[in-house]
Scaffold this active site. Sequence first.
Site, PDB file in Angstrom:
ATOM      1  N   ASP A   8       0.795  -1.229   0.000  1.00 42.33           N
ATOM      2  CA  ASP A   8       0.000   0.000   0.000  1.00 42.33           C
ATOM      3  C   ASP A   8       0.825   1.276   0.000  1.00 42.33           C
ATOM      4  O   ASP A   8       0.341   2.333   0.406  1.00 42.33           O
ATOM      5  CB  ASP A   8      -0.894  -0.020   1.240  1.00 42.33           C
TER       6      ASP A   8
ATOM      7  N   GLU B 226      -0.324  -9.088  -0.965  1.00 41.22           N
ATOM      8  CA  GLU B 226      -0.822  -8.519   0.306  1.00 41.22           C
ATOM      9  C   GLU B 226      -2.068  -7.665   0.055  1.00 41.22           C
ATOM     10  O   GLU B 226      -2.155  -6.501   0.454  1.00 41.22           O
ATOM     11  CB  GLU B 226       0.246  -7.714   1.040  1.00 41.22           C
TER      12      GLU B 226
ATOM     13  N   GLU C 126      -2.067   4.986   3.285  1.00 40.81           N
ATOM     14  CA  GLU C 126      -2.026   3.579   2.854  1.00 40.81           C
ATOM     15  C   GLU C 126      -3.409   2.959   2.658  1.00 40.81           C
ATOM     16  O   GLU C 126      -3.595   2.137   1.760  1.00 40.81           O
ATOM     17  CB  GLU C 126      -1.200   2.750   3.849  1.00 40.81           C
TER      18      GLU C 126
ATOM     19  N   HIS D 290       7.485   5.364  12.610  1.00 41.93           N
ATOM     20  CA  HIS D 290       7.652   6.152  11.388  1.00 41.93           C
ATOM     21  C   HIS D 290       6.342   6.650  10.806  1.00 41.93           C
ATOM     22  O   HIS D 290       6.331   7.504   9.934  1.00 41.93           O
ATOM     23  CB  HIS D 290       8.368   5.322  10.310  1.00 41.93           C
TER      24      HIS D 290
ATOM     25  N   ARG E 208       3.252   8.204   9.145  1.00 44.22           N
ATOM     26  CA  ARG E 208       2.966   9.580   8.733  1.00 44.22           C
ATOM     27  C   ARG E 208       1.910  10.238   9.619  1.00 44.22           C
ATOM     28  O   ARG E 208       2.036  11.404   9.984  1.00 44.22           O
ATOM     29  CB  ARG E 208       2.492   9.542   7.274  1.00 44.22           C
TER      30      ARG E 208
ATOM     31  N   HIS F  98      14.241   5.373  12.021  1.00 41.13           N
ATOM     32  CA  HIS F  98      13.897   5.507  10.592  1.00 41.13           C
ATOM     33  C   HIS F  98      14.718   6.662  10.028  1.00 41.13           C
ATOM     34  O   HIS F  98      15.014   7.631  10.718  1.00 41.13           O
ATOM     35  CB  HIS F  98      12.398   5.787  10.480  1.00 41.13           C
TER      36      HIS F  98
HETATM   37  C1  UD1 Z   1       6.967   4.952   3.367  1.00 44.63           C
HETATM   38  C2  UD1 Z   1       5.547   4.501   2.981  1.00 44.63           C
HETATM   39  C3  UD1 Z   1       4.886   3.772   4.140  1.00 44.63           C
HETATM   40  C4  UD1 Z   1       5.767   2.655   4.678  1.00 44.63           C
HETATM   41  C5  UD1 Z   1       7.134   3.224   5.016  1.00 44.63           C
HETATM   42  C6  UD1 Z   1       8.065   2.128   5.461  1.00 44.63           C
HETATM   43  C7  UD1 Z   1       4.227   5.901   1.474  1.00 44.63           C
HETATM   44  C8  UD1 Z   1       3.298   7.043   1.359  1.00 44.63           C
HETATM   45  N1  UD1 Z   1       4.733   5.662   2.701  1.00 44.63           N
HETATM   46  O1  UD1 Z   1       6.821   5.945   4.360  1.00 44.63           O
HETATM   47  O2  UD1 Z   1       3.647   3.207   3.692  1.00 44.63           O
HETATM   48  O3  UD1 Z   1       5.165   2.131   5.831  1.00 44.63           O
HETATM   49  O4  UD1 Z   1       7.691   3.842   3.842  1.00 44.63           O
HETATM   50  O5  UD1 Z   1       9.187   2.627   6.113  1.00 44.63           O
HETATM   51  O6  UD1 Z   1       4.500   5.249   0.499  1.00 44.63           O
HETATM   52  N2  UD1 Z   1      14.547   8.427   3.828  1.00 44.63           N
HETATM   53  C9  UD1 Z   1      15.910   8.366   3.602  1.00 44.63           C
HETATM   54  N3  UD1 Z   1      16.458   7.147   3.246  1.00 44.63           N
HETATM   55  C10 UD1 Z   1      15.725   6.018   3.152  1.00 44.63           C
HETATM   56  C11 UD1 Z   1      14.332   6.093   3.393  1.00 44.63           C
HETATM   57  C12 UD1 Z   1      13.759   7.308   3.726  1.00 44.63           C
HETATM   58  O7  UD1 Z   1      16.616   9.340   3.693  1.00 44.63           O
HETATM   59  O8  UD1 Z   1      16.278   4.952   2.845  1.00 44.63           O
HETATM   60  C13 UD1 Z   1      13.942   9.736   4.204  1.00 44.63           C
HETATM   61  C14 UD1 Z   1      13.886  10.737   3.030  1.00 44.63           C
HETATM   62  O9  UD1 Z   1      14.159  12.008   3.535  1.00 44.63           O
HETATM   63  C15 UD1 Z   1      12.421  10.652   2.585  1.00 44.63           C
HETATM   64  C16 UD1 Z   1      11.746  10.407   3.923  1.00 44.63           C
HETATM   65  O10 UD1 Z   1      12.601   9.528   4.644  1.00 44.63           O
HETATM   66  O11 UD1 Z   1      11.988  11.807   1.932  1.00 44.63           O
HETATM   67  C17 UD1 Z   1      10.340   9.857   3.855  1.00 44.63           C
HETATM   68  O12 UD1 Z   1      10.267   8.699   3.031  1.00 44.63           O
HETATM   69  P1  UD1 Z   1       8.844   8.286   2.373  1.00 44.63           P
HETATM   70  O13 UD1 Z   1       9.019   7.033   1.611  1.00 44.63           O
HETATM   71  O14 UD1 Z   1       8.248   9.450   1.702  1.00 44.63           O
HETATM   72  O15 UD1 Z   1       7.909   8.042   3.649  1.00 44.63           O
HETATM   73  P2  UD1 Z   1       7.978   6.957   4.784  1.00 44.63           P
HETATM   74  O16 UD1 Z   1       7.465   7.603   6.003  1.00 44.63           O
HETATM   75  O17 UD1 Z   1       9.291   6.306   4.785  1.00 44.63           O
HETATM   76  N1  UDP Z   2      13.062  -3.543   9.785  1.00 43.15           N
HETATM   77  C1  UDP Z   2      14.420  -3.662   9.484  1.00 43.15           C
HETATM   78  N2  UDP Z   2      15.307  -2.848  10.140  1.00 43.15           N
HETATM   79  C2  UDP Z   2      14.910  -1.946  11.071  1.00 43.15           C
HETATM   80  C3  UDP Z   2      13.532  -1.822  11.347  1.00 43.15           C
HETATM   81  C4  UDP Z   2      12.622  -2.638  10.690  1.00 43.15           C
HETATM   82  O1  UDP Z   2      14.821  -4.478   8.656  1.00 43.15           O
HETATM   83  O2  UDP Z   2      15.762  -1.248  11.640  1.00 43.15           O
HETATM   84  C5  UDP Z   2      12.104  -4.396   9.054  1.00 43.15           C
HETATM   85  C6  UDP Z   2      11.065  -5.120   9.869  1.00 43.15           C
HETATM   86  O3  UDP Z   2      11.531  -6.381  10.302  1.00 43.15           O
HETATM   87  C7  UDP Z   2       9.886  -5.248   8.906  1.00 43.15           C
HETATM   88  C8  UDP Z   2      10.034  -4.022   8.029  1.00 43.15           C
HETATM   89  O4  UDP Z   2      11.346  -3.527   8.222  1.00 43.15           O
HETATM   90  O5  UDP Z   2      10.003  -6.382   8.065  1.00 43.15           O
HETATM   91  C9  UDP Z   2       9.018  -2.994   8.422  1.00 43.15           C
HETATM   92  O6  UDP Z   2       9.309  -1.788   7.796  1.00 43.15           O
HETATM   93  P1  UDP Z   2       8.636  -0.427   8.231  1.00 43.15           P
HETATM   94  O7  UDP Z   2       8.292  -0.488   9.683  1.00 43.15           O
HETATM   95  O8  UDP Z   2       9.545   0.645   7.787  1.00 43.15           O
HETATM   96  O9  UDP Z   2       7.340  -0.357   7.318  1.00 43.15           O
HETATM   97  P2  UDP Z   2       5.845  -0.904   7.476  1.00 43.15           P
HETATM   98  O10 UDP Z   2       5.898  -2.368   7.676  1.00 43.15           O
HETATM   99  O11 UDP Z   2       5.222  -0.167   8.620  1.00 43.15           O
HETATM  100  O12 UDP Z   2       5.203  -0.517   6.178  1.00 43.15           O
END
Ligand code: UD1
Ligand code: UDP
Length: 382
Positions: A97, A119, A133, A210, A212, A243
């Site tokens: 999602d 999923e 999501e 993490h 939103r 995160h």
């Molecule tokens: C995203 C997904 C969320 C998922 C989450 C898992 C959407 C809308 N949100 O949210 O469903 O649960 O990922 O973690 O698709 N960033 C880095 N490096 C990384 C990853 C993130 O620097 O490897 C930072 C960047 O500044 C980026 C910010 O995190 O702009 C937010 O990332 P984004 O994917 O927009 O939102 P998440 O909250 O991570």
């Molecule tokens: N995870 C990981 N390293 C971390 C934290 C989480 O590998 O430091 C894994 C965790 O085991 C799970 C996935 O990341 O499989 C969950 O990711 P996240 O919480 O970012 O996203 P969500 O599942 O909420 O979409």
Amino acid sequence: MRPRIMTVYGTRPEAIKVAPVIKALEASDEFDSVTVVTGQHREMLDQVNELFGIVPDHDLNIMSHGQTLAQIFARVIEGLDPILEKEEPAAVIVQGDTSTSTAAALAAFYRQIPVIHVEAGLRSGNIHSPFPEEANRKITTQIAALHLAPTQTSRTNLVAEGVDDSTIVVTGNTVIDALLMTVDKEVAFSDYRLEELAASGRRILLVTTHRRENWGGAMEGVGRALARISREFPDIEIVLPAHRNPIVRDAVLPQLVGVENVTVTEPLAYGEFARMMSLSTVILTDSGGVQEEAPSLGKPVLVMRENTERPEAVEAGAVQLIGTDEDRIVNGVSRLLTDASAYAAMSNAINPYGDGRAAQATLFALLAKTSSASTNQEISTC
Ligand code: UD1
Ligand code: UDP
């Protein structure tokens, strides 16, 4: 010619959950696999691909700091379209999602390529939570040709929305495949503090956050709750793999400055995180994937959300929703750390999300779909 199946993914949880499917596709004689990463996440995505030995065929590399939902969506659709044109896949797999997932589904749909939704059918019932999501997955449902539901509950959700039952297959959740492929491997922590902690035998509260919809005040409250827990329980260690999102870090980490028994780390590689879950006493999280994994390891999970699209483990007693109120978090954790019977009631290892064979079930479903389509000379898009 073997059908070419394209898998598109962009964030850490998608990468973890599609890895077993990509590995199964790569090993199969029936399909050719092509992988596209959007790079919605950068470091956290690369970390997973590296662990599973997956080298993507295409990388849209879209991530920017402070990216908006609209930017992610637009960049994915625009970047993916020429790749779809070039690769001409028989079907496109998307997972879950995220914005990557729904944008990729839409890009495939626009080219009348069948969308396979891994999923499918999770529902919180509240379009604003989790945001965005819940909306994303409902949109993907409207355009998917094959819905791979992790549980009977998710199948029921889809049928209730009018999805044709013959297009739904219950597979289990591929996250359990990924966990079982990973958790028994001997991995050392790259952060020496975690290796010392593991050797100490101390009780660990593992925390991830993490979401939103929790950004801002709610997340600051999470940080304050952790500081209070650390003062009340100086014998435990709180481990917080932070995160990468600066918005998350700016809300939580200032509350933990000068707090003693807290270890803040970079995101842990999946193998290290799985080991840390196994070592933990209690897990406090707003993550979707962690809610699914931890019950398999017999670890009680307190979920910092008001609702969940994953009711199975709540019903089984392994997961409890406690919201983001500071006092509720402190009380919920304190209870599990002090009340042995409350702890025992939640720590029964159960596995409502599958038995580690979801990737194989996914391949069977794909095979049935693509062979019936070739018999009919076409794959219908919905
Ligand atoms: C995203 C997904 C969320 C998922 C989450 C898992 C959407 C809308 N949100 O949210 O469903 O649960 O990922 O973690 O698709 N960033 C880095 N490096 C990384 C990853 C993130 O620097 O490897 C930072 C960047 O500044 C980026 C910010 O995190 O702009 C937010 O990332 P984004 O994917 O927009 O939102 P998440 O909250 O991570
Ligand atoms: N995870 C990981 N390293 C971390 C934290 C989480 O590998 O430091 C894994 C965790 O085991 C799970 C996935 O990341 O499989 C969950 O990711 P996240 O919480 O970012 O996203 P969500 O599942 O909420 O979409």
